[in-house]
Design an enzyme around this catalytic site. Structure first.
Site, short mmCIF file in Angstrom:
data_model
loop_
_atom_site.label_atom_id
_atom_site.label_comp_id
_atom_site.label_asym_id
_atom_site.label_seq_id
_atom_site.Cartn_x
_atom_site.Cartn_y
_atom_site.Cartn_z
N THR A 2 -8.99 12.44 123.36
CA THR A 2 -9.66 13.56 123.79
C THR A 2 -9.41 14.59 122.57
O THR A 2 -8.41 14.64 121.90
CB THR A 2 -9.04 14.56 125.07
OG1 THR A 2 -7.64 14.50 124.70
CG2 THR A 2 -9.20 13.59 126.01
N HIS A 33 -7.61 8.63 133.65
CA HIS A 33 -8.96 8.38 133.29
C HIS A 33 -9.83 7.73 134.35
O HIS A 33 -9.22 6.73 134.79
CB HIS A 33 -9.23 8.16 132.04
CG HIS A 33 -8.45 8.88 130.94
ND1 HIS A 33 -9.19 10.03 130.12
CD2 HIS A 33 -7.33 8.67 130.35
CE1 HIS A 33 -8.50 10.34 129.37
NE2 HIS A 33 -7.30 9.75 129.22
N GLU A 79 -10.58 3.71 129.68
CA GLU A 79 -11.08 3.95 128.29
C GLU A 79 -11.28 2.57 127.55
O GLU A 79 -12.00 2.46 126.67
CB GLU A 79 -10.36 5.02 127.68
CG GLU A 79 -10.31 6.47 128.47
CD GLU A 79 -9.86 7.48 127.65
OE1 GLU A 79 -10.91 8.48 127.31
OE2 GLU A 79 -8.86 7.61 127.16
#
Length: 362
Positions: free
Chosen positions: A225, A117, A129
């Site tokens: 997700t 990410h 995150e």
């Protein structure tokens, strides 16, 4: 008239069924019409009370002495079979062989995949995150495992509360290149568009992890997700790994979330979910607050320089004191010698002078 009413009712039901597409067929995004705020509408678990990522407030973590260091199993024994690197439109993902696993948890977990990410603004602009004390890293690596001791495969495990275990590695930038991450980054140009795959040479996955696997944070959370299943035992390492600014730039600018044939090409950037409410969950730490204090390289350098300066200063002071003492000692000896000389002279003079004659009475 009854038939007409039944027909209208059926049409209304069909329109309701088709108004919201099935979760499996929904193409989600991080921003826009199908962005993060809309996920719960199509994926109910995304609105749950045990979502990830979270902010780790270190002063509110609870030390758990039973949390032992994690043991990567087979991470460095990658063999000769290549890995598959895949652009799924949301991230760059590497499929991992199931014989790689993870020890140090209540069950045996087998590896499935790892992915990254990142952000879009370069260093110090976020992209990781999880956050620690509100501060975000520049990127984050996740290594995903499923509970192979209780479940036959990833699909069966991912919906169970104890089904998955994910390692979270926070990534920051510095001046030095991290050779381990080049095993991934050097091949991103071959999967620039969504749905593209490429075989890459296998490499030591453990080289991507921090050196200290004993200090980490542990909590129960979810996939970050959709479908956001709340089935993840999270392990977020306290130690960060470092890549260069050039490596981060490559990560942020080389991939597209769109397919090669799409007219509108969109860069794959800012593919991170914002932190979610902790909702009374407890974040455990494998180390106490005292032992968990980690000094930055700048702080270590400052301490070393301070100690050296202190030693030099102390040496100068000691030298000055010794020199002063040595300077005073000759003067004192000189004074003592002068006193002794004066005393000797006085005694000699007294010996040479005649004694006064005694006068007798007539």
């Amino acid at each position: 008239m009854d038939s007409l009413g039944l027909f209208i009712l059926l049409m209304l039901l069909c329109s309701q069924w088709t108004a919201v597409p099935a979760a499996e067929e929904t193409t989600w995004t991080y921003t826009g019409l199908m962005g993060q705020s809309e996920w719960p509408q199509y994926f109910p678990d995304c609105g749950g009370t045990s979502q990830s990522p979270v902010d780790v407030a270190t002063t509110q973590t609870k030390y758990d002495p039973s949390l032992i260091p994690l043991t990567p199993l087979g991470y460095s024994q990658h063999g000769n079979r290549p890995f598959t690197l895949y652009n799924n439109g949301h991230t760059a993902m590497i499929e991992l062989p199931e014989w790689m696993g993870l020890g140090g948890l209540p069950w045996l977990f087998s590896a499935v995949q790892m992915h990254l990410h990142w952000g879009s603004g370069g260093p110090s602009h976020g992209g990781g995150e999880h956050t620690i004390n509100g501060l975000s890293a520049d990127a984050e690596l996740h290594v995903v495992h499923y509970n192979s001791e209780l479940y036959p495969n990833m699909s069966a495990a991912m919906t169970q509360r104890d089904g998955l275990a994910v390692l979270g590695i926070l990534i920051v930038t510095g001046e030095e290149t991290n050779p381990a991450f080049n095993n991934i980054l050097n091949y991103l140009s071959r999967i620039r568009h969504a749905d593209q795959k490429v075989l890459i040479p296998a490499f030591d996955v453990q080289s991507l992890l921090p050196k200290d696997l004993g200090r980490y944070y542990r909590y129960n959370g979810s996939l970050t997700t959709p479908p956001c299943y709340q089935s993840v035992i999270w392990t977020l390492f306290h130690e960060r790994v470092q890549i260069s600014k050039a490596q981060l730039l490559k990560m942020e600018t080389i991939l597209y979330s769109s397919k090669a044939e799409d007219r509108d090409q969109m860069l794959l950037q800012d593919n991170y979910r914002v932190t979610q409410p902790l909702n009374h969950r407890v974040v455990f730490a494998s180390f106490s607050a005292e032992s968990g204090k980690e000094l930055s390289s700048g702080e270590v350098t400052a301490i070393v320089i301070g100690v050296m300066c202190g030693c030099v200063g102390l040496a100068v002071i000691i030298r000055f004191i010794v020199k002063t003492i040595r300077m005073k000692e000759p003067e004192k000896v000189k004074e003592q010698k002068q006193d002794m000389a004066l005393n000797s002279t006085s005694a000699a003079e007294r010996e040479k002078s005649p004694l006064p004659s005694l006068q007798t009475e007539p």
